[in-house]
Enzyme design. Structure first.
Site, PDB file in Angstrom:
ATOM      1  N   GLN A  90       0.844  -1.205   0.000  1.00 10.57           N
ATOM      2  CA  GLN A  90       0.000   0.000   0.000  1.00 10.57           C
ATOM      3  C   GLN A  90       0.878   1.252   0.000  1.00 10.57           C
ATOM      4  OE1 GLN A  90      -2.910   0.239   3.193  1.00 10.57           O
ATOM      5  NE2 GLN A  90      -3.919   2.023   2.270  1.00 10.57           N
ATOM      6  N   HIS A  96      -8.672   1.603  -0.937  1.00 10.70           N
ATOM      7  CA  HIS A  96      -9.106   1.521  -2.330  1.00 10.70           C
ATOM      8  C   HIS A  96      -9.031   0.081  -2.808  1.00 10.70           C
ATOM      9  CE1 HIS A  96      -4.811   2.397  -2.077  1.00 10.70           C
ATOM     10  NE2 HIS A  96      -4.657   1.646  -3.144  1.00 10.70           N
ATOM     11  N   HIS A  98      -8.294  -2.161  -6.093  1.00 10.89           N
ATOM     12  CA  HIS A  98      -7.787  -2.205  -7.466  1.00 10.89           C
ATOM     13  C   HIS A  98      -8.693  -3.131  -8.272  1.00 10.89           C
ATOM     14  CE1 HIS A  98      -3.619  -0.574  -6.709  1.00 10.89           C
ATOM     15  NE2 HIS A  98      -3.915  -0.960  -5.490  1.00 10.89           N
TER      16      HIS A  98
END
Ligand code: 5GP
Length: 110
Positions: A90, A96, A98
């Protein structure tokens, strides 16, 4: 403000492909597959390990958003990745997902 909050606020340009009340998906600046999106919750949580009980809906909504963005991009098979912490790769500390697609994915991942 995190980098991704600035993208969501349109303070930094990005190629946004999908958004809803919970999340925004845009193209990764350094794509690792023909299609590489990042699906980001509007609310900034640093990483999955920092999510709390009250974030349960947000976590589900981000996956639904990732699936919607992938569908919109015409992806059938795709890989979802969430890096949690520096040792896992990270680099941006705003949770988030991907979305990687458009090529065959290897397993195990590197
Ligand atoms: P992580 O390594 O934290 O799991 O993923 C961060 C991702 O953000 C990386 O794949 C990186 O290429 C992407 N990224 C970093 N800075 C920017 C930026 O300014 N714009 C966009 N669209 N993606 C970025």
């Amino acid at each position: 403000m995190t980098l991704f909050e600035k993208i969501i606020a349109r303070q930094i340009p990005a190629s946004i492909v999908y958004e809803d009340a919970w999340c925004v998906a845009f193209r990764d600046i350094s794509p690792q597959a023909p299609t590489h999106l990042l699906c980001v919750p509007r609310k900034a949580i640093e990483k999955v390990a920092d999510a709390v009980e009250d974030d349960a809906e947000l976590l589900g909504r981000v996956l639904l958003g990732a699936a919607s963005a992938a569908r919109q991009e015409g992806l059938e098979g795709y890989r979802l990745v969430i890096n949690n912490g520096e040792s896992a790769g990270q680099t941006v500390f705003h949770l988030h997902v991907h979305v990687l697609g458009g090529r065959r994915m290897a397993w195990p991942p590197g």
